[in-house]
Design a protein around this motif. Sequence first.
Motif, short mmCIF file in Angstrom:
data_model
loop_
_atom_site.label_atom_id
_atom_site.label_comp_id
_atom_site.label_asym_id
_atom_site.label_seq_id
_atom_site.Cartn_x
_atom_site.Cartn_y
_atom_site.Cartn_z
N ALA A 28 0.90 -1.05 0.02
CA ALA A 28 -0.05 0.26 -0.25
C ALA A 28 0.77 1.12 0.36
O ALA A 28 0.31 2.09 0.00
N ARG A 29 1.86 1.48 0.44
CA ARG A 29 2.94 2.60 0.81
C ARG A 29 3.78 2.48 -0.38
O ARG A 29 3.91 4.01 -1.27
N VAL A 30 3.97 1.48 -1.51
CA VAL A 30 4.83 1.82 -2.28
C VAL A 30 4.11 2.07 -3.42
O VAL A 30 3.50 2.13 -4.92
N GLY A 31 2.39 2.02 -3.75
CA GLY A 31 1.33 2.04 -4.28
C GLY A 31 0.92 0.99 -5.49
O GLY A 31 0.93 1.06 -6.38
N GLY A 32 1.80 -0.37 -5.00
CA GLY A 32 1.13 -1.72 -5.80
C GLY A 32 3.08 -1.72 -6.90
O GLY A 32 2.78 -2.61 -7.61
N ASP A 33 3.52 -0.44 -6.49
CA ASP A 33 5.20 -0.36 -7.36
C ASP A 33 6.51 -1.40 -7.30
O ASP A 33 6.48 -0.64 -6.19
N LEU A 34 6.34 -2.55 -7.61
CA LEU A 34 7.16 -3.42 -6.64
C LEU A 34 8.67 -2.89 -6.74
O LEU A 34 9.24 -3.13 -5.80
N ASP A 35 8.52 -1.91 -8.21
CA ASP A 35 10.09 -1.62 -8.29
C ASP A 35 11.01 -0.51 -7.35
O ASP A 35 11.89 -0.18 -7.18
N LYS A 36 9.90 0.17 -6.26
CA LYS A 36 10.34 1.20 -5.53
C LYS A 36 9.61 0.35 -4.01
O LYS A 36 10.83 0.77 -3.24
N VAL A 37 10.43 -1.02 -3.81
CA VAL A 37 10.57 -1.89 -2.70
C VAL A 37 11.91 -1.78 -2.55
O VAL A 37 12.46 -2.44 -3.78
N ASP A 38 13.02 -1.64 -1.49
CA ASP A 38 13.91 -2.41 -1.43
C ASP A 38 13.96 -3.52 -0.99
O ASP A 38 13.12 -4.73 -0.47
N LEU A 39 14.96 -4.36 -1.41
CA LEU A 39 15.55 -5.98 -1.38
C LEU A 39 15.55 -6.37 -0.22
O LEU A 39 14.51 -7.46 0.78
N GLU A 40 16.18 -5.16 0.89
CA GLU A 40 15.77 -5.56 2.46
C GLU A 40 14.45 -5.42 3.24
O GLU A 40 14.70 -5.90 4.33
#
Length: 121
Positions: A28-40
């Motif tokens: 929800a925080r990244v609006g569904g854009d998984l490219d904005k999620v850090d691997l850690e």
Amino acid sequence: REGWRRADQPWTPRSRLDPDDEGAELEARVGGDLDKVDLEELVWVAHRRMLRAVMRGDAVEALRWRRVHAAMADEQAELDRFIEQEEAIRYMQSGMHPDAVDSSDASDGVFQSGEAAIGEA
């Protein structure tokens, strides 16, 4: 009665996630854009899901999340090593010597600069 059929309704799968699941909040925080999620962050989510499965007594799910966590942690470690190597290569290519003193070090009064520091050593 009104001509509606269940088959005509859009089907959305019920979420299996707990309402407090960290992954749902992260998505929800990244609006569904998984490219904005850090691997850690994903490593952390996998670890939390493993813990939650253990607390529920679901050993099979806990082991699955443990494998996911281990794979992601390995990927993160490899990425960190790659970044560290790239930084070391750039540092070496810049011609900087590890013992070199930056001229800005003397500007704050904490470190002596240049010949004064070398002469006193």
